[in-house]
Motif scaffolding. Structure first.
Motif, PDB file in Angstrom:
ATOM      1  N   ILE A 451       1.089  -1.291  -0.249  1.00 11.24           N
ATOM      2  CA  ILE A 451       0.080  -0.160  -0.248  1.00 11.24           C
ATOM      3  C   ILE A 451       1.163   0.977   0.137  1.00 11.24           C
ATOM      4  O   ILE A 451       1.666   1.239   0.652  1.00 11.24           O
ATOM      5  CB  ILE A 451      -1.225   0.291   1.036  1.00 11.24           C
ATOM      6  CG1 ILE A 451      -1.895  -1.305   1.173  1.00 11.24           C
ATOM      7  CG2 ILE A 451      -1.642   1.619   0.846  1.00 11.24           C
ATOM      8  CD1 ILE A 451      -2.987  -1.434   2.310  1.00 11.24           C
ATOM      9  N   PHE A 452       0.727   2.240  -0.998  1.00 15.64           N
ATOM     10  CA  PHE A 452       1.448   3.734  -1.156  1.00 15.64           C
ATOM     11  C   PHE A 452       0.868   4.410   0.146  1.00 15.64           C
ATOM     12  O   PHE A 452      -0.544   4.279  -0.377  1.00 15.64           O
ATOM     13  CB  PHE A 452       1.311   3.662  -2.567  1.00 15.64           C
ATOM     14  CG  PHE A 452       2.607   3.589  -3.609  1.00 15.64           C
ATOM     15  CD1 PHE A 452       3.833   4.030  -3.572  1.00 15.64           C
ATOM     16  CD2 PHE A 452       2.233   1.811  -3.832  1.00 15.64           C
ATOM     17  CE1 PHE A 452       4.451   2.650  -4.194  1.00 15.64           C
ATOM     18  CE2 PHE A 452       2.590   1.217  -5.226  1.00 15.64           C
ATOM     19  CZ  PHE A 452       3.897   1.230  -4.846  1.00 15.64           C
ATOM     20  N   PRO A 453       1.199   5.413   0.574  1.00 17.24           N
ATOM     21  CA  PRO A 453       0.513   6.132   1.705  1.00 17.24           C
ATOM     22  C   PRO A 453      -0.312   7.535   0.919  1.00 17.24           C
ATOM     23  O   PRO A 453      -1.381   7.364   1.303  1.00 17.24           O
ATOM     24  CB  PRO A 453       2.145   7.101   2.684  1.00 17.24           C
ATOM     25  CG  PRO A 453       2.732   6.450   1.904  1.00 17.24           C
ATOM     26  CD  PRO A 453       2.540   5.676   1.232  1.00 17.24           C
ATOM     27  N   HIS A 454      -0.185   7.220  -0.450  1.00 22.06           N
ATOM     28  CA  HIS A 454      -0.512   8.529  -1.303  1.00 22.06           C
ATOM     29  C   HIS A 454      -1.159   7.511  -2.841  1.00 22.06           C
ATOM     30  O   HIS A 454      -0.846   7.043  -2.800  1.00 22.06           O
ATOM     31  CB  HIS A 454      -0.021   9.932  -1.688  1.00 22.06           C
ATOM     32  CG  HIS A 454       0.731  10.195  -0.267  1.00 22.06           C
ATOM     33  ND1 HIS A 454      -0.403  11.072   0.634  1.00 22.06           N
ATOM     34  CD2 HIS A 454       2.115  10.269  -0.141  1.00 22.06           C
ATOM     35  CE1 HIS A 454       0.991  11.820   1.474  1.00 22.06           C
ATOM     36  NE2 HIS A 454       2.348  11.132   1.095  1.00 22.06           N
ATOM     37  N   ALA A 455      -2.045   8.213  -2.896  1.00 18.95           N
ATOM     38  CA  ALA A 455      -3.045   8.027  -4.288  1.00 18.95           C
ATOM     39  C   ALA A 455      -2.209   7.908  -5.948  1.00 18.95           C
ATOM     40  O   ALA A 455      -2.042   7.627  -6.555  1.00 18.95           O
ATOM     41  CB  ALA A 455      -4.315   8.093  -4.810  1.00 18.95           C
ATOM     42  N   SER A 544       0.475  -2.970  -5.782  1.00 20.46           N
ATOM     43  CA  SER A 544      -0.461  -1.984  -6.586  1.00 20.46           C
ATOM     44  C   SER A 544       0.504  -1.136  -7.392  1.00 20.46           C
ATOM     45  O   SER A 544       1.742  -1.157  -7.319  1.00 20.46           O
ATOM     46  CB  SER A 544      -0.708  -1.565  -4.465  1.00 20.46           C
ATOM     47  OG  SER A 544       0.217  -1.145  -4.129  1.00 20.46           O
ATOM     48  N   ASN A 545      -0.293  -0.099  -7.688  1.00 17.15           N
ATOM     49  CA  ASN A 545       0.082   0.754  -8.384  1.00 17.15           C
ATOM     50  C   ASN A 545       0.309   2.111  -7.924  1.00 17.15           C
ATOM     51  O   ASN A 545      -0.919   2.245  -7.411  1.00 17.15           O
ATOM     52  CB  ASN A 545      -0.328   1.466 -10.048  1.00 17.15           C
ATOM     53  CG  ASN A 545      -0.263  -0.156 -10.607  1.00 17.15           C
ATOM     54  OD1 ASN A 545       1.302  -1.350 -10.718  1.00 17.15           O
ATOM     55  ND2 ASN A 545      -0.933  -0.762 -11.625  1.00 17.15           N
ATOM     56  N   VAL A 546       0.971   3.431  -8.132  1.00 17.23           N
ATOM     57  CA  VAL A 546       0.292   4.734  -7.964  1.00 17.23           C
ATOM     58  C   VAL A 546       0.875   5.613  -9.369  1.00 17.23           C
ATOM     59  O   VAL A 546       2.251   5.330  -9.591  1.00 17.23           O
ATOM     60  CB  VAL A 546       1.370   5.166  -6.583  1.00 17.23           C
ATOM     61  CG1 VAL A 546       3.054   4.879  -7.171  1.00 17.23           C
ATOM     62  CG2 VAL A 546       1.047   6.403  -6.402  1.00 17.23           C
TER      63      VAL A 546
END
Length: 932
Positions: A451-455, A544-546
């Motif tokens: 999980i990234f902290p920001h979108a 997951s991607n960002v």
């Protein structure tokens, strides 16, 4: 309390999951075996593998083991033969005492099948104990007046064996005074009695010696003896008598040592010393003897040690009262021990499966527990439960077994280890309880992606960054553990300007730090759109991607580039013309520059850095237009040198300079006469070149005048002929309109004779080139003059010549001008002064236009050899057709004709046969023609 067993090391997690899923099925079968006591260690008891339906070598594979409560294990499993064997010597008397049947119950757990089997093993008795008397010598006192038939109890022997192996008979050594009689009690026990057969005479024999033999019925027969000494006493005719034949008492097990239990009492009616009674234990077992003590004088019975209900709940004994005359009295004492809740429940972890996968289904068994309370009744009834609100539940299994099952889904990311507290409480008063703690570790499964902290992320990068520099960093967190939480970073494959993204940036797969692989140039790339992927190392991996936006920030790294005037490459100096009649604000030329940077770094300002006459010219701050600051005077020098600086607004600011040479003259001859003052003095070859140049200009001018005269003559002749035809009544109404072209036509016609005149300050000679005529641009419009039209006669030409002389020169065509939107550079939005006038002499004006247009046409044909090359500041370079609207936004099309308010336009319209729309002079001439 048995030591808990933890089977954490059994198999891998896959086998554990399969085992946990099937443990809910609990077997309730019962298997019976028998084994004799005192067997050696390893004695075969039964084929457990056959009875369980397993092969002998499969016992370990299926996790078969014994679970039983006890202080020591009596039996064991032989993994080689698959049989149940003894774990050591078994003493039946120690386990079951005098019980008729000695049964031992154990449980077999088959972990793989999740079944629990009950095994009942009977311990059979062997004749391994001799009948044993408590004493080796017994003294019996008999009064000499005792009558024959009097009975005297003898001490009995004790045999712990049972059945035929127990005590079966007594034998007395032969004696003519005594015999033996054996009495059988209600409980089947036998008691020997000595019977007096004949009267005794103390004086005759004071003592008699007898031997009593006790024998069992086993094979081989075992026996023991006791020696009896019979002492003959004097006369004492009353024996002590107890108040009760049987004394009964109940005592709690927790009475302290020394507590009085009861007092027995016997009376002797004799007087004196013959009435004194002494008490002593007559019949008591070896285990009971140390627990009680008897006051021989008072008959008080008290505890010598603590009693334990769990060891023995009932005691029976005989008390004998004897007077000095050896008369005896006996009574039986029965002591019942009452249970007290003095034992806490015992909890044993029979089997534990840890760690447990977090995706284990609810209802899966993870542990087996055995609870036991040594107390009896309600004091021994145990209730087992878990105290905490956890996703686990205890369920009752067979006998005193409980199973611990998962009640809800587990989540290792929330709780990775559970410390389960199991409480076991009895029903006594007050209740006693025991708690144990079971540590259950939750094994991780890959159920969470990184999980990234920001979108999304964005970062600014200044251009000209060093290669390999760290430009940004992203971090993703995976709540899993181990390899499931090991995150690797990568960039999604993409292309930018047909170049792989991997050639621009790279990312450290372990740290998520992005590095620039090249130095970015804002003028080429303004932003990069990336997609960063974070993947864990689980099986299967989750990702997951960002999105990441990298914006390139512009730096002031480009010097302003001057587009016009172009710097010469042949050593010549470009010349700008300014008539001496120019008014203040007259537009001499314009400096056009651009800056490849953006924003404030591309804002340009112009200023006059150096001038021959500082007060003569001004430069527009934002337009770069060079205008006259005042009216030109005769005393002003013919050659004016200007140095214009162009500077941007970056930090630090960058600038460029250009040098302009302005020729100030009143007429073309003056320009030609003063050309020598512009160039730098050179050798005689330069003088010859200038001379040739002047002659070429004169010849071209003469040809131009001759052509104008011939053209006018032809035009007038045609017009005169048309008038004669109309006067004679010939129907010529269908003739096309006159194709006469005014000054614009003359200028277009000059293009068919392209030539070049380069006036430079350091030209070594002048060249006049006359290439083949170009008939693409015609003087007469194809729309107004067809091939069948006849030419004008010479007479008509002369008539028209007089009329043409009276026609005033028309102002330039307004179509030659650029609109404000068409003007390139920052000057396109400025309102410059466009009111410059032509020279007063018409001949000079026409000469100047002819030279400019001819030079421009030659430059378009690519035949220039003297100052018409790219980058020169000659007339052809300044006014050539390369500066047309079709080249917008090329800044080199900013071409102005000094002394006029006109700007050269694209000649394509004339070649296509389109006449200018704004020529006032042509409009007047056309109107007169139609009138005629």
């Amino acid at each position: 309390m048995a030591t808990p067993k933890n089977y954490r090391g059994r198999g891998d997690l896959v086998l554990l999951c399969a085992l946990l899923g099937t443990l809910g099925e609990i077997g309730r079968g019962q298997i019976h075996y028998s084994v004799p006591e005192e067997s050696d260690k390893g004695y075969f008891v039964g084929n457990i593998s056959k009875d369980l339906g397993l092969e002998s070598q499969e016992l370990a594979q299926h996790g078969v083991h014994i679970v039983s409560r006890g202080r020591r294990q009596l039996f064991a499993l032989n993994p080689g033969s698959g049989s149940l064997v003894t774990a050591g010597r078994i003493d039946r008397e120690e386990l079951c005492a005098q019980s008729a049947r000695c049964l031992v119950n154990i449980n077999i757990l088959v972990e793989d099948k999740g079944k629990l089997w009950g095994i009942e093993i009977e311990i059979t008795d062997i004749n391994d104990n001799n009948p044993k008397f408590q004493v080796d010598n017994v003294e019996v006192k008999i009064n000499e007046i005792a009558l024959p038939g009097t009975r005297y109890p003898l001490p009995g022997a004790v045999d712990p064996d049972v059945g035929l192996n127990s005590l079966q008979s007594y034998q007395l050594s032969p004696n003519h005074h005594f015999s033996l009689d054996v009495q059988t009690g209600d409980d089947g026990t036998i008691s020997p009695e000595l019977v007096l057969e004949s009267a005794l005479d103390r004086e005759e024999e004071a003592a008699h010696r007898l031997v009593l033999v006790a024998s069992d019925g086993g094979e081989p027969r075992r026996s023991s003896t006791v020696h009896i000494r019979v002492t003959v006493l004097d006369t004492n005719d009353n024996a002590p008598v107890f108040a009760q034949p049987i004394y009964r008492v109940k005592v709690p097990e927790n009475v302290p040592p020394g507590t009085r239990l009861l007092t027995v009492s016997a009376s002797d009616p004799d007087e004196g010393t013959n009435g004194e009674v002494a008490y002593k234990f007559w019949k008591i077992s070896e285990k009971q003897s140390p627990l009680f003590q008897l006051n021989e004088n008072t008959g008080e019975i008290s505890t010598a040690k603590s009693l334990d209900y769990e060891e023995c709940a009932f005691y029976d004994m005989e008390i004998q009262a004897e007077d000095v005359g050896a008369l005896l009295g006996r009574t039986k004492v029965l002591i019942s021990v009452e249970d007290v809740n003095d034992n806490r429940p015992e909890v044993t972890i029979t089997s534990l499966f840890s760690p447990v996968l977090e995706n284990t289904l609810p209802g899966t068994v993870i542990a087996f527990l055995n609870v036991h309370d040594r107390d009896s009744g309600k004091n021994g009834q145990v209730v087992c439960y878990t105290r905490d609100n956890l996703p686990f539940q205890l369920e009752k299994s067979i006998d005193n077994y409980y199973r611990l099952v998962i009640w809800e889904y587990l989540d290792r990311e929330k709780i990775s280890m559970y410390n389960i507290t199991v409480m076991a409480s009895d029903l006594g008063t007050p209740p006693l309880s025991t708690e144990i703690h079971i540590a259950v570790h939750v094994a991780d499964t890959n159920d969470n992606p990184p999980i990234f902290p920001h979108a999304s992320y964005s970062a600014d990068i200044p251009e000209n960054n060093p290669r390999g520099a760290s430009i940004f960093s992203v971090t993703a967190h995976d709540p899993d553990s181990g390899n499931n939480a090991q995150v690797t970073y990568s960039l999604t494959k993409d292309t930018i300007m047909a170049t792989p993204l991997s050639s621009y940036v790279s990312i450290n797969s372990d740290t998520g730090v992005l590095y620039a692989l090249r130095s970015f140039d804002y003028e080429q790339i303004q932003d990069l759109q990336l997609l960063v992927t974070a993947s864990d190392s689980g099986d299967p991996p989750l990702s997951s991607n960002v999105s990441l936006s990298l914006f390139i920030l512009d730096q002031n790294d480009n010097v302003p580039e001057i587009l016009y005037p172009m710097l010469p490459t042949d050593g010549s100096t470009g010349v700008e013309l300014a008539p001496r009649s120019a008014e203040p604000g007259y537009l001499v030329t314009k400096v056009v520059a651009v800056d490849r940077d953006s924003g404030q770094n591309a804002w340009l300002s112009y200023r006059l850095l150096k001038a021959s006459d500082p007060g003569l010219f001004t430069v527009g701050l934002h337009t770069g237009e060079v205008r006259t600051a005042r009216a030109l005077l005769d005393r002003d020098a013919f050659k004016q040198s200007l140095v214009v600086a162009v500077q941007d607004h970056g930090q630090p600011p960058l600038s460029a300079t250009v040098t302009l040479t302005v020729a100030v003259a009143s007429s073309i001859p003056e320009v030609l006469a003063d050309l020598g003052s512009i160039r730098t003095p050179t050798s005689s070859d330069d003088s010859d070149l200038t001379l040739y140049l002047v002659v070429a200009v004169a010849v071209v001018s003469c040809i131009f005048l001759a052509f104008v005269i011939v053209l006018l003559a032809l035009r007038l002749w045609r017009w005169h002929k048309s008038s004669l035809l109309q006067a004679s009544g010939v129907g010529l109404a269908g003739l096309p309109a006159s194709g006469f072209v005014g000054m614009e036509g003359v200028q277009a016609f000059l293009k068919t004779y392209s030539h070049e005149v380069s006036l430079t300050s350091d030209s070594r000679g002048s060249h006049v080139i006359f290439p083949h005529p170009n008939y693409a641009d015609t003087l007469i419009s194809q729309e107004s003059c067809e091939k069948k039209d006849s030419l004008l006669t010479s007479r008509d030409f002369r008539e028209c010549r007089d009329e043409a002389a009276s026609v005033q020169q028309a102002p330039p065509n307004t179509d030659w001008r650029f609109s404000q939107a068409q003007r390139p550079g920052t000057s396109g939005s400025q309102n410059g002064d466009e009111t410059g006038t032509w020279p007063n002499n018409q001949f000079d004006t026409e000469m100047l236009q002819a030279m400019i247009l001819a030079s421009a046409s030659e430059a378009a044909d690519g035949s220039s050899t003297l100052g018409g090359s790219a980058g020169t500041m000659g007339l052809s370079a300044r006014y050539g057709p390369q500066f047309t609207l079709q080249h917008v936004p090329d800044y080199r099309q900013n071409v102005y004709i000094p002394g006029s308010n006109a700007t050269l336009t694209n000649a394509a319209g004339k070649r296509d046969g389109k006449a200018p729309a704004g020529g006032n002079g042509n409009k007047k001439k056309s109107g007169k023609k139609e009138k005629k």
